[in-house]
Motif scaffolding. Structure first.
Motif, mmCIF file in Angstrom:
data_model
loop_
_atom_site.group_PDB
_atom_site.id
_atom_site.type_symbol
_atom_site.label_atom_id
_atom_site.label_comp_id
_atom_site.label_asym_id
_atom_site.label_seq_id
_atom_site.Cartn_x
_atom_site.Cartn_y
_atom_site.Cartn_z
ATOM 1 N N ARG A 44 0.632 -1.128 -0.107
ATOM 2 C CA ARG A 44 -0.012 0.171 0.196
ATOM 3 C C ARG A 44 1.554 1.389 -0.371
ATOM 4 O O ARG A 44 0.524 2.414 -0.668
ATOM 5 C CB ARG A 44 -0.708 -0.104 1.208
ATOM 6 C CG ARG A 44 -2.289 -0.775 1.248
ATOM 7 C CD ARG A 44 -2.705 -0.721 2.540
ATOM 8 N NE ARG A 44 -3.735 0.238 2.239
ATOM 9 C CZ ARG A 44 -5.233 0.255 2.976
ATOM 10 N NH1 ARG A 44 -5.693 -0.854 2.332
ATOM 11 N NH2 ARG A 44 -5.171 1.184 1.964
ATOM 12 N N ALA A 45 2.110 1.725 0.629
ATOM 13 C CA ALA A 45 2.555 2.548 1.001
ATOM 14 C C ALA A 45 2.979 2.839 -0.487
ATOM 15 O O ALA A 45 3.490 3.769 -0.778
ATOM 16 C CB ALA A 45 3.640 2.168 2.118
ATOM 17 N N LYS A 46 4.050 1.998 -1.110
ATOM 18 C CA LYS A 46 4.335 1.279 -2.492
ATOM 19 C C LYS A 46 3.648 2.732 -3.569
ATOM 20 O O LYS A 46 3.548 3.633 -4.200
ATOM 21 C CB LYS A 46 4.584 0.584 -3.138
ATOM 22 C CG LYS A 46 6.146 -0.588 -2.626
ATOM 23 C CD LYS A 46 7.437 0.392 -3.146
ATOM 24 C CE LYS A 46 8.628 0.056 -2.259
ATOM 25 N NZ LYS A 46 10.277 0.524 -3.407
ATOM 26 N N THR A 47 2.034 2.381 -3.889
ATOM 27 C CA THR A 47 1.180 2.562 -4.406
ATOM 28 C C THR A 47 0.767 3.864 -4.177
ATOM 29 O O THR A 47 0.145 4.836 -4.890
ATOM 30 C CB THR A 47 -0.443 1.659 -3.745
ATOM 31 O OG1 THR A 47 0.103 0.000 -4.086
ATOM 32 C CG2 THR A 47 -1.606 2.379 -4.840
ATOM 33 N N GLU A 48 0.604 4.213 -3.252
ATOM 34 C CA GLU A 48 0.929 5.390 -2.050
ATOM 35 C C GLU A 48 1.932 6.257 -3.288
ATOM 36 O O GLU A 48 1.681 7.892 -2.975
ATOM 37 C CB GLU A 48 0.041 5.643 -0.895
ATOM 38 C CG GLU A 48 -0.956 5.441 0.163
ATOM 39 C CD GLU A 48 -0.673 5.320 0.747
ATOM 40 O OE1 GLU A 48 -1.890 5.625 2.099
ATOM 41 O OE2 GLU A 48 0.133 6.163 2.313
ATOM 42 N N GLU A 49 3.186 5.638 -3.068
ATOM 43 C CA GLU A 49 4.171 6.678 -3.396
ATOM 44 C C GLU A 49 4.281 6.698 -4.602
ATOM 45 O O GLU A 49 3.992 7.858 -5.148
ATOM 46 C CB GLU A 49 5.679 6.040 -3.368
ATOM 47 C CG GLU A 49 5.671 5.560 -1.411
ATOM 48 C CD GLU A 49 7.233 4.995 -1.602
ATOM 49 O OE1 GLU A 49 7.417 4.437 -0.553
ATOM 50 O OE2 GLU A 49 7.773 5.058 -2.382
ATOM 51 N N GLY A 50 2.912 5.858 -5.951
ATOM 52 C CA GLY A 50 3.592 6.594 -6.932
ATOM 53 C C GLY A 50 2.325 7.221 -7.024
ATOM 54 O O GLY A 50 2.111 7.763 -8.023
ATOM 55 N N LEU A 51 0.869 7.268 -6.574
ATOM 56 C CA LEU A 51 0.126 8.570 -6.931
ATOM 57 C C LEU A 51 0.143 9.662 -6.477
ATOM 58 O O LEU A 51 0.144 10.517 -7.310
ATOM 59 C CB LEU A 51 -1.095 7.384 -6.431
ATOM 60 C CG LEU A 51 -2.086 6.549 -5.870
ATOM 61 C CD1 LEU A 51 -2.583 6.295 -4.861
ATOM 62 C CD2 LEU A 51 -2.712 6.765 -7.949
ATOM 63 N N THR A 52 1.200 9.476 -5.476
ATOM 64 C CA THR A 52 1.885 10.627 -4.750
ATOM 65 C C THR A 52 3.497 11.100 -5.983
ATOM 66 O O THR A 52 2.742 12.528 -6.156
ATOM 67 C CB THR A 52 2.518 10.703 -3.374
ATOM 68 O OG1 THR A 52 1.710 10.162 -2.455
ATOM 69 C CG2 THR A 52 3.404 11.980 -2.925
ATOM 70 N N SER A 53 3.978 10.609 -6.488
ATOM 71 C CA SER A 53 4.904 10.373 -7.374
ATOM 72 C C SER A 53 3.699 11.551 -8.654
ATOM 73 O O SER A 53 4.095 12.458 -9.226
ATOM 74 C CB SER A 53 5.734 9.931 -7.387
ATOM 75 O OG SER A 53 6.471 10.152 -8.714
ATOM 76 N N LEU A 54 2.729 10.836 -9.222
ATOM 77 C CA LEU A 54 2.011 11.247 -10.363
ATOM 78 C C LEU A 54 1.668 12.391 -10.255
ATOM 79 O O LEU A 54 1.681 12.817 -10.903
ATOM 80 C CB LEU A 54 1.177 9.393 -10.593
ATOM 81 C CG LEU A 54 -0.101 10.337 -11.847
ATOM 82 C CD1 LEU A 54 1.311 10.030 -13.115
ATOM 83 C CD2 LEU A 54 -0.865 9.303 -11.759
ATOM 84 N N ALA A 55 0.974 12.783 -9.004
ATOM 85 C CA ALA A 55 -0.182 14.105 -8.867
ATOM 86 C C ALA A 55 0.907 15.177 -8.873
ATOM 87 O O ALA A 55 1.031 16.582 -9.821
ATOM 88 C CB ALA A 55 -0.589 13.771 -7.126
ATOM 89 N N GLU A 56 2.721 14.985 -8.117
ATOM 90 C CA GLU A 56 3.497 15.867 -8.282
ATOM 91 C C GLU A 56 4.092 15.809 -9.942
ATOM 92 O O GLU A 56 3.754 17.224 -9.945
ATOM 93 C CB GLU A 56 4.730 15.383 -7.407
ATOM 94 C CG GLU A 56 5.128 16.570 -6.909
ATOM 95 C CD GLU A 56 5.069 17.214 -6.162
ATOM 96 O OE1 GLU A 56 4.141 17.106 -5.830
ATOM 97 O OE2 GLU A 56 5.561 18.369 -6.156
ATOM 98 N N ARG A 57 3.913 15.436 -10.514
ATOM 99 C CA ARG A 57 4.379 15.734 -11.671
ATOM 100 C C ARG A 57 3.242 15.559 -12.548
ATOM 101 O O ARG A 57 3.674 17.233 -13.459
ATOM 102 C CB ARG A 57 5.238 14.190 -12.711
ATOM 103 C CG ARG A 57 6.331 13.609 -12.120
ATOM 104 C CD ARG A 57 6.326 12.459 -12.639
ATOM 105 N NE ARG A 57 6.623 12.377 -13.899
ATOM 106 C CZ ARG A 57 6.358 11.743 -15.390
ATOM 107 N NH1 ARG A 57 5.813 10.951 -14.891
ATOM 108 N NH2 ARG A 57 6.736 12.092 -16.097
ATOM 109 N N LEU A 58 2.044 15.494 -12.239
ATOM 110 C CA LEU A 58 1.159 16.342 -13.406
ATOM 111 C C LEU A 58 1.154 17.466 -12.841
ATOM 112 O O LEU A 58 0.581 19.011 -14.261
ATOM 113 C CB LEU A 58 -0.615 16.081 -13.111
ATOM 114 C CG LEU A 58 -0.796 14.487 -13.608
ATOM 115 C CD1 LEU A 58 -1.993 13.787 -12.638
ATOM 116 C CD2 LEU A 58 -0.664 14.793 -14.606
ATOM 117 N N GLN A 59 1.608 18.229 -11.674
ATOM 118 C CA GLN A 59 1.424 20.021 -11.102
ATOM 119 C C GLN A 59 2.271 20.459 -11.609
ATOM 120 O O GLN A 59 1.950 22.078 -11.850
ATOM 121 C CB GLN A 59 0.322 20.149 -9.535
ATOM 122 C CG GLN A 59 -0.221 18.901 -9.033
ATOM 123 C CD GLN A 59 -0.673 19.395 -7.876
ATOM 124 O OE1 GLN A 59 -1.086 20.295 -7.156
ATOM 125 N NE2 GLN A 59 -0.350 17.729 -7.209
#
Length: 400
Positions: A240-255
């Motif tokens: 779950r932590a890995k999944t959250e890291e991936g989502l956070t990274s994607l959100a950061e890159r999109l912004q």
């Protein structure tokens, strides 16, 4: 059969009277009398039992008669509950659907479509009526302008990134992760037989011969279910932590990632600015509508052209490509299970309310027509068996 059963009862009565009159002439008539007497009793008892199912015998309101008319509502509810418990269950439907090759059937129809038939003609007429009643090119223009305006007003990449960041900050992504975990678990559970078969097919001959492939399947599935359970119960699970890291990274890159934002914006602007896209949006409805009308009005001509060739190739792929066939069959199973899950209760209510809506005479007539012939055989058997029992008793009485 009712005439035969009643005639046999009348014949036993006549035989009884005859034997009763001739019994003083010879003792053998006593055996005939005993047979006929018991046969009348058995025939009358079974006549009463059969008649009591559907109506009051001789019109007399005897308790516990006219069983079906008095209990038709309960019969409808029981039938509906039986259907819900034994047929309209997603897992049962999925198991049944697993035996059906839906993709193969569709492929055979597409590869060799029927040349004629009432279903094909009726479907064509219905399609023409529906299509002609829909809107003209103004609907296509409305679709084009609304879609283009909405997309131009959106800065897609930052907006998507902000939404994802807000969801993560407020913990709203966790229910999505939980839902994804539950969905994976339910999918595995609903398709357990398929996964076991896949493992069985890919296991070596020695494993299959020794039966270890089933053990291997159980271990693998148990491990997966245990992993999913741990992920669902433990908010701090490493995956779950890995999944959250991936989502956070994607959100950061999109912004904040200009390159990713540029790619998203360029794709959006290029698509909307392209005259071909505008023309496609403008004429999509009319082209599709015209093509469907041609297909419905002249299916032979369509089947002979490129569209027909594409359908035939698709049909061959559905029959020959194992991956495509597996995907279509899996979709059919999920769709059938979804229909049952969504509308099973409605189907049950339909059955129950339909039976409740019938009057007692309708229910009685339909059931009697369905099983009446067998019930008359019960009367015949009761007459003959009763006679044999009476004859046996008489023989015992004479010998003792």
């Amino acid at each position: 059969m009712r005439i035969v059963a009643t005639g046999l009862l009348v014949a036993m009565a006549a035989l009884y009277v005859t034997a009763r009159l001739l019994e003083p002439v010879h003792p053998a008539w006593g055996f005939v009398r005993a047979f006929a007497e018991a046969a009348m009793v058995g025939g009358l008892a079974d006549w009463f039992a059969v008649t009591a199912l559907f109506r009051h015998p001789l019109g007399l309101p005897i308790p516990h008669t006219a069983i079906i008319p008095r209990n038709k509502d309960r019969i409808g509810d029981s039938l509906a509950a039986f259907l819900r418990s034994n047929f309209l269950v997603p897992r049962i439907v999925a198991r049944r659907m697993a035996r059906l090759d839906v993709a193969g059937a569709i492929g055979r129809v597409l590869a060799s479509p029927p040349r004629e038939g009432p279903m094909r003609a009726g479907a064509g007429k219905l399609a023409v009526t529906l299509l002609e009643s829909l809107g003209d090119e103004r609907l296509g223009q409305l679709f084009k302008s609304a879609t283009a305006q909405r997309l131009r007003s959106l800065d897609l990449a930052p907006l998507a990134g902000q939404l994802l960041t807000a969801a993560i900050a407020e913990g709203r992504h966790r229910p999505m992760i939980n839902t994804a975990i539950l969905w994976v678990g339910r999918t595995l559970d609903a398709n357990e037989a398929l996964f076991r078969k896949m493992i069985h097919d890919r296991a070596g001959s020695i494993l299959r011969w020794t039966g270890l492939d089933e053990t291997l399947s159980s271990k693998i599935l148990d491990g997966i279910f245990r992993l999913l359970g741990d992920m669902a119960e433990d908010p701090d699970h490493p995956l779950r932590a890995k999944t959250e890291e991936g989502l956070t990274s994607l959100a950061e890159r999109l912004q904040h990632d200009p390159e990713l934002q540029a790619r998203v914006a360029a794709w959006r602007d290029a698509a909307l600015a392209n005259p071909a896209v505008g023309a496609w949006l403008d004429g999509l409805w009319q082209s599709a509508r015209a093509a469907m009308l041609r297909a419905a009005r002249d299916p032979e001509a369509v089947a002979a052209g490129k569209f027909g060739e594409a359908m035939r190739q698709m049909g061959q792929s559905l029959q020959e490509d194992d991956r495509v066939r597996l995907a279509v069959n899996r979709f059919a199973r999920r769709a059938a299970g979804g229909v049952v899950a969504s509308y099973g209760d409605g189907i049950v209510r339909l059955v129950s309310e339909t039976v409740r809506g019938w009057d007692a005479r309708t229910v009685t007539g339909r059931l009697e027509n369905a099983v009446g012939r067998d019930l008359q055989y019960i009367r015949i058997n009761g007459t003959l068996v009763g006679g044999l029992v009476g004859l046996a008793i008489h023989v015992f009485d004479v010998l003792v």
